[in-house]
Design a protein around this motif. Structure first.
Motif, PDB file in Angstrom:
ATOM      1  N   ASN A  23      40.245 -43.238   7.693  1.00 49.84           N
ATOM      2  CA  ASN A  23      39.965 -42.812   6.322  1.00 49.84           C
ATOM      3  C   ASN A  23      38.475 -42.795   6.007  1.00 49.84           C
ATOM      4  OD1 ASN A  23      42.667 -42.651   6.022  1.00 49.84           O
ATOM      5  ND2 ASN A  23      42.886 -44.476   4.737  1.00 49.84           N
ATOM      6  N   GLU A  30      45.977 -51.951  10.512  1.00 49.74           N
ATOM      7  CA  GLU A  30      45.285 -51.747   9.245  1.00 49.74           C
ATOM      8  C   GLU A  30      43.831 -51.354   9.466  1.00 49.74           C
ATOM      9  OE1 GLU A  30      45.733 -55.124   6.717  1.00 49.74           O
ATOM     10  OE2 GLU A  30      47.928 -55.016   6.879  1.00 49.74           O
ATOM     11  N   LYS A  36      43.614 -47.763  10.449  1.00 46.42           N
ATOM     12  CA  LYS A  36      43.825 -46.872   9.323  1.00 46.42           C
ATOM     13  C   LYS A  36      42.516 -46.724   8.529  1.00 46.42           C
ATOM     14  CE  LYS A  36      47.888 -47.466   7.155  1.00 46.42           C
ATOM     15  NZ  LYS A  36      48.764 -48.047   6.115  1.00 46.42           N
TER      16      LYS A  36
END
Lengths: 127, 127
Positions: B126, B119, B122
DNA sequence: TTTGTTTTACGAAAACCTTCGTATGTTTGC
DNA sequence: GCAAACATACGAAGGTTTTCGTAAAACAAA
């Protein structure tokens, strides 16, 4: 052998681990940058740490040269263990989750941790 | 708002977080299993914690009922932050490495950590 | 009611940590 | 040589934490 340096002692140990053998003056100069304390305070602290065998010193010169007498690795290990017991009831992974969750690690740090995790998984399979 | 319970206070907080609202007697009975201390010692500690606003209490009944007044989550977070600063000079990943290296986590814990790492990656992409 | 148990409140001792002032001795520079 | 700067040693004050004894109040049971 129980190791439990106080916070002040840890500050001094960190400086000695970082810079190697140092005089009280050396340590105090570093300490002064982040803290406000008199010279004799630092001196006294290091003398007490010497009494407690946390430091060894070379008294050859007038300015004694102090060296940490416990390894950073071992000390950190013991402190982490105690911390996990006290705060996370013995669950290392809970500590890891907290630490990773609240502090953003950078890419390199994440990669290192991923690698460590991969190694641990390998070891688990090989059993 | 600074939170820094002592080790003894943390023991009591852990019991209250675990068991919910409790009397001094309740806490003391648990404490006694792992520690050797008199009843009035536990009482005094909890009274002081009440003064410090670490606990709140219901004085309706003769036996006061105490409740933790700080959340486990928040307290752990602050303690971890301070610990990382003191012991690992601010590097969370170093703490993680130590914790993972010395304590063996089980499969489920490893999976949880892996997921958390994924997580975090990620989120990094982004941005 | 009276006796024994439980509880709170409180004071104070003991231990530890941190801080600093002062005394004393050593070294340096002029 | 002498004054200024620097170093150690040491005692003690002030703060915090932990511990416990004792007193007083509330309660329970005989």
């Amino acid at each position: 052998m129980e190791i439990k340096p106080t916070d002040s002692e840890l500050e001094i140990l960190n400086i000695l681990w970082e810079n190697g053998p140092s005089t009280v003056r050396d340590v105090h100069d570093v300490l002064e940058r982040s803290k406000d304390a008199g010279y004799t305070t630092t001196l006294k602290l290091m003398q007490i740490m010497h009494d407690k065998k946390l430091l060894v010193r070379d008294e050859t010169a007038r300015s004694h040269v102090y060296t940490a007498n416990i390894s950073q690795q071992k000390t950190q290990g013991q402190l982490v263990k105690k911390f996990i017991d006290n705060v996370f009831n013995g669950s290392a992974s809970q500590l890891v989750m907290q630490a990773l969750g609240n502090h953003k690690a950078n890419r390199q740090e994440l990669d290192e941790i991923k690698q460590l995790l991969a190694e641990m998984e390998k070891k688990m399979k090989n059993r």
